[in-house]
Design an enzyme around this catalytic site. Structure first.
Site, PDB file in Angstrom:
ATOM      1  N   THR A 187      31.659  35.555  69.669  1.00  9.05           N
ATOM      2  CA  THR A 187      30.988  36.812  69.397  1.00  9.05           C
ATOM      3  C   THR A 187      31.193  37.065  67.906  1.00  9.05           C
ATOM      4  O   THR A 187      32.122  36.523  67.301  1.00  9.05           O
ATOM      5  CB  THR A 187      31.625  37.980  70.197  1.00  9.05           C
ATOM      6  OG1 THR A 187      33.040  37.930  69.996  1.00  9.05           O
ATOM      7  CG2 THR A 187      31.326  37.872  71.671  1.00  9.05           C
ATOM      8  N   GLU A 223      10.009  34.341  68.547  1.00  7.93           N
ATOM      9  CA  GLU A 223      10.478  33.354  69.530  1.00  7.93           C
ATOM     10  C   GLU A 223      10.365  31.943  68.961  1.00  7.93           C
ATOM     11  O   GLU A 223       9.392  31.611  68.293  1.00  7.93           O
ATOM     12  CB  GLU A 223       9.658  33.469  70.814  1.00  7.93           C
ATOM     13  CG  GLU A 223      10.068  34.680  71.633  1.00  7.93           C
ATOM     14  CD  GLU A 223       9.182  34.883  72.845  1.00  7.93           C
ATOM     15  OE1 GLU A 223       8.175  34.166  72.990  1.00  7.93           O
ATOM     16  OE2 GLU A 223       9.504  35.775  73.644  1.00  7.93           O
ATOM     17  N   ASP A 228      35.816  28.962  73.348  1.00  6.30           N
ATOM     18  CA  ASP A 228      35.248  30.295  73.138  1.00  6.30           C
ATOM     19  C   ASP A 228      36.250  31.045  72.250  1.00  6.30           C
ATOM     20  O   ASP A 228      37.253  31.562  72.726  1.00  6.30           O
ATOM     21  CB  ASP A 228      35.071  30.986  74.497  1.00  6.30           C
ATOM     22  CG  ASP A 228      34.621  32.435  74.352  1.00  6.30           C
ATOM     23  OD1 ASP A 228      34.504  32.931  73.209  1.00  6.30           O
ATOM     24  OD2 ASP A 228      34.394  33.083  75.393  1.00  6.30           O
ATOM     25  N   LYS A 264      33.997  41.000  66.873  1.00  7.67           N
ATOM     26  CA  LYS A 264      35.411  41.280  67.105  1.00  7.67           C
ATOM     27  C   LYS A 264      36.162  41.091  65.781  1.00  7.67           C
ATOM     28  O   LYS A 264      35.848  41.770  64.817  1.00  7.67           O
ATOM     29  CB  LYS A 264      35.929  40.392  68.244  1.00  7.67           C
ATOM     30  CG  LYS A 264      35.215  40.649  69.579  1.00  7.67           C
ATOM     31  CD  LYS A 264      35.857  39.895  70.700  1.00  7.67           C
ATOM     32  CE  LYS A 264      35.331  40.293  72.053  1.00  7.67           C
ATOM     33  NZ  LYS A 264      34.048  39.726  72.432  1.00  7.67           N
ATOM     34  N   TYR A 322       8.894  39.964  66.099  1.00  7.83           N
ATOM     35  CA  TYR A 322       9.063  38.951  67.156  1.00  7.83           C
ATOM     36  C   TYR A 322       9.062  37.565  66.528  1.00  7.83           C
ATOM     37  O   TYR A 322       8.242  37.282  65.646  1.00  7.83           O
ATOM     38  CB  TYR A 322       7.918  39.035  68.173  1.00  7.83           C
ATOM     39  CG  TYR A 322       8.413  39.514  69.518  1.00  7.83           C
ATOM     40  CD1 TYR A 322       9.256  38.718  70.281  1.00  7.83           C
ATOM     41  CD2 TYR A 322       8.058  40.766  70.008  1.00  7.83           C
ATOM     42  CE1 TYR A 322       9.742  39.162  71.503  1.00  7.83           C
ATOM     43  CE2 TYR A 322       8.536  41.221  71.226  1.00  7.83           C
ATOM     44  CZ  TYR A 322       9.388  40.408  71.971  1.00  7.83           C
ATOM     45  OH  TYR A 322       9.872  40.846  73.172  1.00  7.83           O
ATOM     46  N   ARG A 375      27.073  43.184  66.658  1.00 16.97           N
ATOM     47  CA  ARG A 375      27.282  42.859  68.076  1.00 16.97           C
ATOM     48  C   ARG A 375      26.299  41.746  68.439  1.00 16.97           C
ATOM     49  O   ARG A 375      25.112  41.982  68.688  1.00 16.97           O
ATOM     50  CB  ARG A 375      27.010  44.121  68.903  1.00 16.97           C
ATOM     51  CG  ARG A 375      27.455  44.053  70.347  1.00 16.97           C
ATOM     52  CD  ARG A 375      27.533  45.443  70.932  1.00 16.97           C
ATOM     53  NE  ARG A 375      28.697  46.146  70.448  1.00 16.97           N
ATOM     54  CZ  ARG A 375      29.945  45.988  70.917  1.00 16.97           C
ATOM     55  NH1 ARG A 375      30.179  45.158  71.915  1.00 16.97           N
ATOM     56  NH2 ARG A 375      30.943  46.665  70.409  1.00 16.97           N
TER      57      ARG A 375
HETATM   58  C1  LIG Z   1      36.668  35.449  74.953  1.00 17.89           C
HETATM   59  C2  LIG Z   1      35.433  36.272  75.170  1.00 17.89           C
HETATM   60  N1  LIG Z   1      34.273  35.645  75.396  1.00 17.89           N
HETATM   61  C3  LIG Z   1      33.140  36.321  75.612  1.00 17.89           C
HETATM   62  C4  LIG Z   1      33.101  37.703  75.591  1.00 17.89           C
HETATM   63  C5  LIG Z   1      31.821  38.415  75.914  1.00 17.89           C
HETATM   64  O1  LIG Z   1      31.272  39.031  74.861  1.00 17.89           O
HETATM   65  P1  LIG Z   1      30.177  40.189  75.036  1.00 17.89           P
HETATM   66  O2  LIG Z   1      30.920  41.395  75.459  1.00 17.89           O
HETATM   67  O3  LIG Z   1      29.570  40.270  73.688  1.00 17.89           O
HETATM   68  O4  LIG Z   1      29.208  39.721  76.087  1.00 17.89           O
HETATM   69  C6  LIG Z   1      34.293  38.395  75.332  1.00 17.89           C
HETATM   70  C7  LIG Z   1      34.268  39.872  75.281  1.00 17.89           C
HETATM   71  O5  LIG Z   1      35.213  40.569  75.260  1.00 17.89           O
HETATM   72  C8  LIG Z   1      35.494  37.665  75.134  1.00 17.89           C
HETATM   73  O6  LIG Z   1      36.663  38.287  74.946  1.00 17.89           O
END
Ligand SMILES: Cc1ncc(COP(=O)(O)O)c(C=O)c1O
Length: 496
Positions: free
Chosen positions: A269, A90, A243, A272, A88, A278
């Site tokens: 993320t 935090e 994002d 991918k 842990y 993950r």
């Molecule tokens: C552009 C985008 N943002 C956020 C996410 C969310 O990711 P997670 O599935 O890890 O919550 C995804 C998932 O496919 C995504 O394609």
């Protein structure tokens, strides 16, 4: 028998002493508790282990073409199952709510440093939080930090290629919490070209006056114009939040435009195209945001807002095993091999698009600049759901998807394909030609079955499952796909 195979293969991977701990109960433990704690999963829980093995075989035998998926590396898997899982911690490095975090601090600082290095960012101008559990909580943390409750957000509509977390709602329901706890308004793609309609975004943002504009996609095969996004955001005083979850591996390798130049906040993320664990990270700007009319500098105040939104706002203890995985994935991202991999991902996607076009299929936007593409099935007599189904039957994993101009999000007219995972397994352009052939033959089979079944998916599935002629044709094609797929290696542990 399995244990023997496992250790034969893993002699190469793990030291003698580690192996001993894995196979023998610790000397100072006795009875049930020692067995409970120290026996291997395949001995202690064969029921669960056999399911995991089946999944491994499925991954090995099939072609994984879901654009958001990848096969992570052995070092990332080793981080995930390491002792870091137990701790842990935090808080942030040097400011923890628990003791015993000196090495956890080292891991997290290393992950932060490598995250910045992966995108050539200067620590004076950018900070990073590596604690988000995954992409959705990372995005929610960003909105919590910079939009505040009921703050206005504009993102690409889900049916047009945006992500749920960019604010999706339907006429009858607020689907994503981004629309429930914030006020979201979508922007769209042009239904003719499939390209983002920046003009429409510029206009509607002047009416809606969002606090945040999201530049990010889950299903869009063209490079984003971050400069244009920034101009639109500046015009209404909004933050530009990129994002880059889907493309963060490509960005790091320099094979697609870089959002950092124009964005205030960037999330990704890490599982991918980046091929890590993950998890997710949030990058935020530091220093001067703008200069006002009096010539005074307005400073960014994102660092503490974002850090506090992650913890204690939305999360508790960080997943230190995943943070170590992030660190090692970002180290890999700096290697020449990784850059070559990303180039191949794009080359494979382009070849896939061109090959399908040659066979007469329509690709939304006319092709791809990135790792994915969207096949538009309108006018072919097959729905996206039927395409997804037949391809799954022949061991090709993909997902149905709306195409620009689709009337119903529930019955989409296309399917999305991506190349990060198959490229990790070593497929190159000539192999992609074979994949095009498999997909084409699968879709032709779907068309034949559709003539027999009629429009309903349930009847279509019945034909595939019960009609002997189709069953045999599907099985023969699946066999070909699996023989082909099995000839490419998978990274990770050999058997699970
Ligand atoms: C552009 C985008 N943002 C956020 C996410 C969310 O990711 P997670 O599935 O890890 O919550 C995804 C998932 O496919 C995504 O394609």
């Amino acid at each position: 028998m399995f244990s023997r195979t496992f250790f034969k293969i893993n002699n190469l991977l793990i030291s003698q002493s580690v192996r001993k701990v894995l196979v023998q109960p610790a000397a100072n433990m006795s009875g049930n508790s020692s067995k409970l704690l120290n026996s291997n999963m395949w001995d202690s829980d064969p029921e669960l282990f056999s399911i995991i093995q089946k999944e491994k075989k499925r991954q090995q035998a099939g072609l994984e073409m879901i654009a958001s998926e990848n096969f992570t590396s052995l070092p990332v898997l080793q981080c995930l199952s390491s002792c870091l899982h137990n701790k842990y911690s935090e808080g942030l490095p040097g400011q923890r709510y628990y003791g015993g975090n000196e090495y956890i601090d080292e891991v997290e600082l290393l992950a932060q440093k490598r995250a910045l290095e992966a995108y050539n960012l200067n620590a004076e101008d950018w900070g990073v939080n590596v604690q988000p559990y995954s992409g959705s909580p990372a995005n929610f943390a960003v909105y919590t930090a910079i939009a505040e409750p009921h703050g206005r957000i504009m993102g690409l509509d889900l049916p047009d290629g945006g992500h749920l977390t960019h604010g999706f709602f339907t006429p009858t329901k607020k689907i994503s919490c981004t629309s429930l706890f914030f006020e979201s308004m979508p922007y769209k793609v042009d239904p003719e070209t499939g390209l983002i309609d920046y003009e429409q975004l510029a206009k509607s943002s002047k009416t809606f006056r969002p606090k945040v504009i999201v530049a990010g996609v889950s299903c869009y095969s063209r490079a984003l114009d971050y400069k244009r996004f920034k101009e639109i955001a500046d015009d209404v005083g909004a933050y530009l939040f990129s994002d880059m979850s889907h493309i963060s591996g490509l960005v790091s390798a320099g094979v697609t435009p870089n959002p950092f130049e124009y964005s205030d906040v960037v999330t990704t993320t890490t599982h991918k195209s980046l091929r890590g664990p993950r998890a997710a990270v949030i990058f935020f700007r530091k220093g001067v945001r703008s200069t006002n009319a009096k010539g005074e500098k307005i400073m960014y105040d994102l660092e503490s807002k974002i850090n506090q939104a992650v913890f204690p706002g939305l999360q508790g203890g960080p997943h230190n095993n995943a943070i170590a995985g992030i660190a090692t994935a970002f180290k890999q991202a700096k290697s020449p091999e990784f850059v070559e991999y990303q180039k191949q991902v794009v080359a494979n996607a382009r070849r896939l698009a061109a090959g399908l076009q040659e066979k007469g299929y329509k690709i939304a936007t006319g092709g791809t600049d990135v790792h994915m593409l969207l096949v538009d099935l309108r006018g072919t007599g097959i729905s996206g759901a039927k395409a997804e189904r037949i391809l799954e039957e022949i061991s090709i994993a993909c997902n149905k998807n709306t195409v620009p101009g689709d009337k119903s999000a529930l019955n989409p007219s296309g399917f999305r394909l991506g190349t990060p995972a198959i490229t990790t397994r070593g497929l190159v352009e000539t192999d992609i030609d074979k994949v095009v052939d498999f997909i084409d033959r699968g879709l032709k089979l779907a068309k034949e079955a559709s003539v027999v079944s009629g429009p309903k998916l349930v009847d279509f599935k019945n034909v595939l499952e019960k009609d002997e002629t189709f069953k045999n044709k599907v099985a023969a094609l699946r066999n070909e796909v699996e023989t082909f797929s099995n000839s490419f290696p998978l990274p990770g542990y050999p058997d699970y």
